[in-house]
Design an enzyme around this catalytic site. Sequence first.
Site, PDB file in Angstrom:
ATOM      1  N   GLU A  99      43.018  48.410  33.806  1.00  0.00           N
ATOM      2  CA  GLU A  99      41.761  48.545  34.074  1.00  0.00           C
ATOM      3  C   GLU A  99      41.541  48.315  35.563  1.00  0.00           C
ATOM      4  OE1 GLU A  99      38.945  47.001  31.511  1.00  0.00           O
ATOM      5  OE2 GLU A  99      39.979  47.135  29.764  1.00  0.00           O
ATOM      6  N   ASP A 120      29.435  41.741  34.892  1.00  0.00           N
ATOM      7  CA  ASP A 120      30.423  40.935  35.469  1.00  0.00           C
ATOM      8  C   ASP A 120      29.862  39.514  35.786  1.00  0.00           C
ATOM      9  OD1 ASP A 120      32.228  43.010  34.991  1.00  0.00           O
ATOM     10  OD2 ASP A 120      31.517  43.996  37.161  1.00  0.00           O
TER      11      ASP A 120
END
Length: 272
Positions: free
Chosen positions: A64, A75
């Site tokens: 990814e 995140d």
Amino acid sequence: MRDAASIPNAPPNNNTTIMKNRISNTLLENKKLISIYFSAGYPNLNDTVQIIQDLEKSGVDMIEIGLPFSDPLADGPTIQESSTLAIQNGMTTQLLFSQLKNIRETVSIPLLIMGYFNPILQYGVEKFCEKCAEIGIDGLIIPDLPVAIYDENYKAIFEKNGIFNVFLITPQTSESRIRYIDSVSNGFIYMVSSANVTGSQSDFGTTQESYFQRIDAMNLKNPQIVGFGISSKTTFNQATKYAKGAIIGSAFIKHLTENGTQSIPEFVNQFK
């Protein structure tokens, strides 16, 4: 190494055809899959291709590639910092595509771009998907693109270009929504291990175990790959007991922070 040219991204011939691309072929392999996430342009602007090549040589099954964004809400601090530094290094959408233009000459495993919808929308969704197909990107992970909006407005564009769109589910996602996501998905479902941001836990307890079992018992058509909190062989094994594979992100970013692009094989080997 598999021959990249023999596994093209191929759009479906009709509405009943299941799209096949490198992700589909990899999911059929009889093993637990290791997927690695990193932020493009980190630690150095021009490290992207070398990191991808080194990861494949180390035996990673999927990669990814994070498209840095200024406000990465899902995140944790480790990935946020790497994304911020990548932007400061000069990473942009156009530059990432330029870096990856010849990636299929040397890399054959599935590649996905993970990013937020705003940069993709600014670039143009159809143009973005066309560019992904042109350079050999197999899928996108866009955490802030609602599944209903995708289904109504963008699914046909993705399918025309042979691009899989991977959706996230969490322990709080309702069964009806999970089944809806499953019905419009191709490839795999990204199963977030907890409601926390990335990189925020070191072990999985009974709550996660029950969650993994519950999703496994739903017998979804798409396999699941677990992300968030995979930082050791122990957490990898816990995550993949009921799932097809696991995604390692923050732990790999920390490795890059501490070691640069050195010792990638040693990092990957600890999860095998």
